[in-house]
Design an enzyme around this catalytic site. Structure first.
Site, mmCIF file in Angstrom:
data_model
loop_
_atom_site.group_PDB
_atom_site.id
_atom_site.type_symbol
_atom_site.label_atom_id
_atom_site.label_comp_id
_atom_site.label_asym_id
_atom_site.label_seq_id
_atom_site.Cartn_x
_atom_site.Cartn_y
_atom_site.Cartn_z
ATOM 1 N N ASN A 93 -24.824 -71.820 53.541
ATOM 2 C CA ASN A 93 -23.889 -70.835 52.994
ATOM 3 C C ASN A 93 -24.061 -69.511 53.724
ATOM 4 O OD1 ASN A 93 -25.909 -69.163 51.544
ATOM 5 N ND2 ASN A 93 -26.214 -71.049 50.404
ATOM 6 N N ASP A 121 -26.103 -75.743 45.780
ATOM 7 C CA ASP A 121 -26.075 -76.481 44.511
ATOM 8 C C ASP A 121 -26.210 -77.982 44.722
ATOM 9 O OD1 ASP A 121 -25.845 -74.337 42.732
ATOM 10 O OD2 ASP A 121 -23.717 -74.114 43.201
ATOM 11 N N LYS A 129 -28.884 -89.434 64.036
ATOM 12 C CA LYS A 129 -27.630 -88.706 64.222
ATOM 13 C C LYS A 129 -26.430 -89.617 63.939
ATOM 14 C CE LYS A 129 -24.889 -86.065 67.396
ATOM 15 N NZ LYS A 129 -24.409 -86.055 68.758
ATOM 16 N N ASP A 164 -32.305 -76.751 39.801
ATOM 17 C CA ASP A 164 -32.042 -75.327 39.570
ATOM 18 C C ASP A 164 -33.403 -74.632 39.440
ATOM 19 O OD1 ASP A 164 -31.527 -72.798 38.458
ATOM 20 O OD2 ASP A 164 -29.598 -73.509 37.701
ATOM 21 N N ILE A 165 -33.755 -73.871 40.451
ATOM 22 C CA ILE A 165 -35.120 -73.310 40.526
ATOM 23 C C ILE A 165 -35.305 -72.222 39.470
ATOM 24 C CG2 ILE A 165 -36.858 -72.345 42.087
ATOM 25 C CD1 ILE A 165 -34.975 -73.346 44.398
ATOM 26 N N PHE A 216 -29.938 -63.783 39.866
ATOM 27 C CA PHE A 216 -28.690 -63.175 40.320
ATOM 28 C C PHE A 216 -27.547 -64.071 39.881
ATOM 29 C CE2 PHE A 216 -31.248 -60.485 42.875
ATOM 30 C CZ PHE A 216 -30.447 -59.422 43.257
ATOM 31 N N LYS A 272 -24.438 -67.264 32.078
ATOM 32 C CA LYS A 272 -25.443 -67.831 32.992
ATOM 33 C C LYS A 272 -26.849 -67.430 32.568
ATOM 34 C CE LYS A 272 -23.980 -68.478 37.264
ATOM 35 N NZ LYS A 272 -23.488 -68.142 38.603
ATOM 36 N N LYS A 305 -29.509 -70.325 31.716
ATOM 37 C CA LYS A 305 -30.693 -70.545 32.557
ATOM 38 C C LYS A 305 -31.979 -70.125 31.856
ATOM 39 C CE LYS A 305 -28.271 -70.638 36.863
ATOM 40 N NZ LYS A 305 -28.512 -70.996 38.242
HETATM 41 N N1 CTP Z 1 -30.466 -70.618 41.588
HETATM 42 C C1 CTP Z 1 -31.593 -71.385 41.726
HETATM 43 N N2 CTP Z 1 -31.509 -72.710 42.033
HETATM 44 C C2 CTP Z 1 -30.313 -73.299 42.195
HETATM 45 C C3 CTP Z 1 -29.125 -72.543 42.056
HETATM 46 C C4 CTP Z 1 -29.234 -71.203 41.754
HETATM 47 O O1 CTP Z 1 -32.697 -70.832 41.589
HETATM 48 N N3 CTP Z 1 -30.260 -74.578 42.493
HETATM 49 C C5 CTP Z 1 -30.573 -69.222 41.207
HETATM 50 C C6 CTP Z 1 -30.119 -68.217 42.236
HETATM 51 O O2 CTP Z 1 -31.191 -67.803 43.060
HETATM 52 C C7 CTP Z 1 -29.600 -67.076 41.384
HETATM 53 C C8 CTP Z 1 -29.084 -67.781 40.143
HETATM 54 O O3 CTP Z 1 -29.723 -69.041 40.120
HETATM 55 O O4 CTP Z 1 -30.631 -66.230 40.980
HETATM 56 C C9 CTP Z 1 -27.621 -67.968 40.023
HETATM 57 O O5 CTP Z 1 -27.074 -68.493 41.182
HETATM 58 P P1 CTP Z 1 -25.504 -68.777 41.278
HETATM 59 O O6 CTP Z 1 -25.222 -69.402 42.592
HETATM 60 O O7 CTP Z 1 -24.737 -67.568 40.872
HETATM 61 O O8 CTP Z 1 -25.318 -69.809 40.086
HETATM 62 P P2 CTP Z 1 -25.255 -71.337 39.993
HETATM 63 O O9 CTP Z 1 -26.490 -71.841 39.360
HETATM 64 O O10 CTP Z 1 -24.881 -71.913 41.296
HETATM 65 O O11 CTP Z 1 -24.107 -71.513 38.919
HETATM 66 P P3 CTP Z 1 -22.542 -71.765 39.085
HETATM 67 O O12 CTP Z 1 -22.412 -72.948 39.954
HETATM 68 O O13 CTP Z 1 -22.124 -72.007 37.673
HETATM 69 O O14 CTP Z 1 -21.944 -70.516 39.632
#
Ligand code: CTP
Length: 400
Positions: free
Chosen positions: A208, A276, A286, A305-306, A324, A338, A342
């Protein structure tokens, strides 16, 4: 923080020495006194006359100078200051500092001083990236020396990359931080940062647009307040700050493992833009076109989701967990939901719609969402957002 303070400014021999004239002006404007010291090589780039005119004090340059020895010996000179600043800190000067070599006035002062030292490295990108310089940097950081920059960008030599000296205003901010209070001394803070890369095959990956700029700024701001920072980062463009415990990872699963291994911590900030999904049917070799014109079908699996994992730990959860929320629509409502989903304590919500230029840009406009409600912060530089967050974390941990 600078008013009434004395800075011993050691000017090294690099093209960036010209920027130090502006730094002297800024320090004096902020109320600090500047005692200038120049290496022999510095005199090739700026003149003692311009340095002393701006500093309002004579330049010290010679180790064996009978007049100045009679007035103020070099040992005393090394100790009159509240902070020793080395700018530009050339590769050679850093190497001599790391080795404890004292073969001119500048390095003798650095070895004799008992005051904190801040360096602003400046050199060609290859010299900066050379293992010897990185080794010296690690040694200096471990010795407790504060480091400002370097920045990435175009250099006087025409090359591009990290190595350019931090701008005078950024060095001034680092001086301010070095002289300021250390409310996070003795505290450990985990910071995740950067994007993750999820492999498709050995040569391709999904990523990303995160540059890691916000996470790097947060780690630096926490470090400046005295925290021990465990910095777990994906492959971001912005180089990690010096003086932190660095763990490099690539995928979300590696980041989760590294984050859990970094506990216990007094606080954790999740600034990483974690992918995600990962490719579940990633290939070990490859992927080839098969001649039919059909594209391979990638299957995705959800990544851990960490933030949620750490927020919901039954044992060893950091007392303060900050996440964030990168949103493009209904920013506050989505971020508030969120936070609850979380289980973290605070969420910094930001609008990452392309029109804002925030993702990959240098500014951020955030809303801090806590149990007490939402608080809008004005649009400001990512460094300023980081400083403000670090101070809030320090206040919260002090109140515990
Ligand atoms: N985060 C994380 N691990 C993941 C996804 C997100 O630790 N697999 C953490 C990010 O570092 C950030 C927060 O979760 O602090 C929110 O990230 P964001 O991308 O806004 O949210 P998502 O969990 O992807 O939720 P959504 O798909 O609903 O937007």
């Amino acid at each position: 923080m600078l008013a009434g303070k004395r800075i011993l400014l050691i000017i090294g021999g690099g093209i960036a020495a010209y920027k130090v004239l502006e730094l002297i002006r800024l320090c004096r404007k902020a109320g600090a006194a500047v005692t200038p010291v120049m290496t022999a090589a510095a005199g090739e780039f700026v003149t003692p006359l311009s340095v002393s005119a701006l500093a309002g004090e004579a330049v010290h340059a010679e180790l064996f100078d009978l007049t100045s020895e009679a007035e103020m010996g070099h040992i005393q000179l090394s100790r009159v200051a509240d902070l020793v600043v080395v700018a530009p800190a050339t590769a050679n000067l850093m190497a001599r500092m790391a080795q404890g070599i004292a073969d001119d006035l500048a390095t003798t002062l650095l070895l004799a001083t008992d005051t904190p030292v801040l360096i602003a490295p400046a050199m060609n990108v290859r010299m900066w990236e050379h293992p010897a310089t990185q080794r010296n940097l690690a040694t200096l950081a471990a010795d407790g020396i504060a480091i400002a920059g370097p920045e990435s960008g175009e250099m006087a030599c025409g090359e591009y990359g990290p190595g350019r000296m931090a701008e005078p205003a950024a060095i001034l901010a680092a001086i301010d931080a070095a002289l300021g209070p250390k409310p996070l001394a003795g505290k450990t803070v985990l910071v995740t940062s950067g994007p993750t890369h999820e492999p498709i095959d050995p040569v391709r990956y999904i990523a990303n647009r995160s540059s890691g700029a916000q996470g790097v700024a947060i780690a630096r701001a926490l470090r400046d307040l005295g925290a021990h920072v465990r910095f777990v980062t994906g492959p971001g463009e912005v180089p990690p700050p010096a003086g932190v415990e660095l763990v490099r990872v690539e995928t979300a699963r590696e980041m989760r493992d590294a984050a859990l291994a970094a506990l216990p911590a007094d606080a954790a900030v999740f600034a990483a833009a974690v992918a995600d999904w990962r490719v579940e049917n990633a290939s070990g070799s490859k992927m080839k076109k098969d001649g039919t014109g059909r594209a391979p079908a990638l299957e995705f699996a959800e990544n851990p989701d960490i933030l949620k994992t750490v927020s919901q730990l039954a044992e060893g959860r950091p007392p303060l967990v900050v996440g964030f929320a990168a949103e493009t629509d209904d920013v506050i409502a989505n971020a508030t939901a969120k936070r609850a989903r979380k289980g973290c304590d605070w969420i910094l919500a930001n609008d990452v719609s392309p029109a804002t230029g925030i993702m990959g840009g240098s500014e951020n406009a955030v809303t801090l969402i806590t149990a007490d409600g939402a608080e809008d912060w004005p649009r400001m530089g990512k460094d300023e957002v980081a400083r403000r967050l670090a101070l809030r974390i320090a206040q919260a941990l002090a109140a515990d």
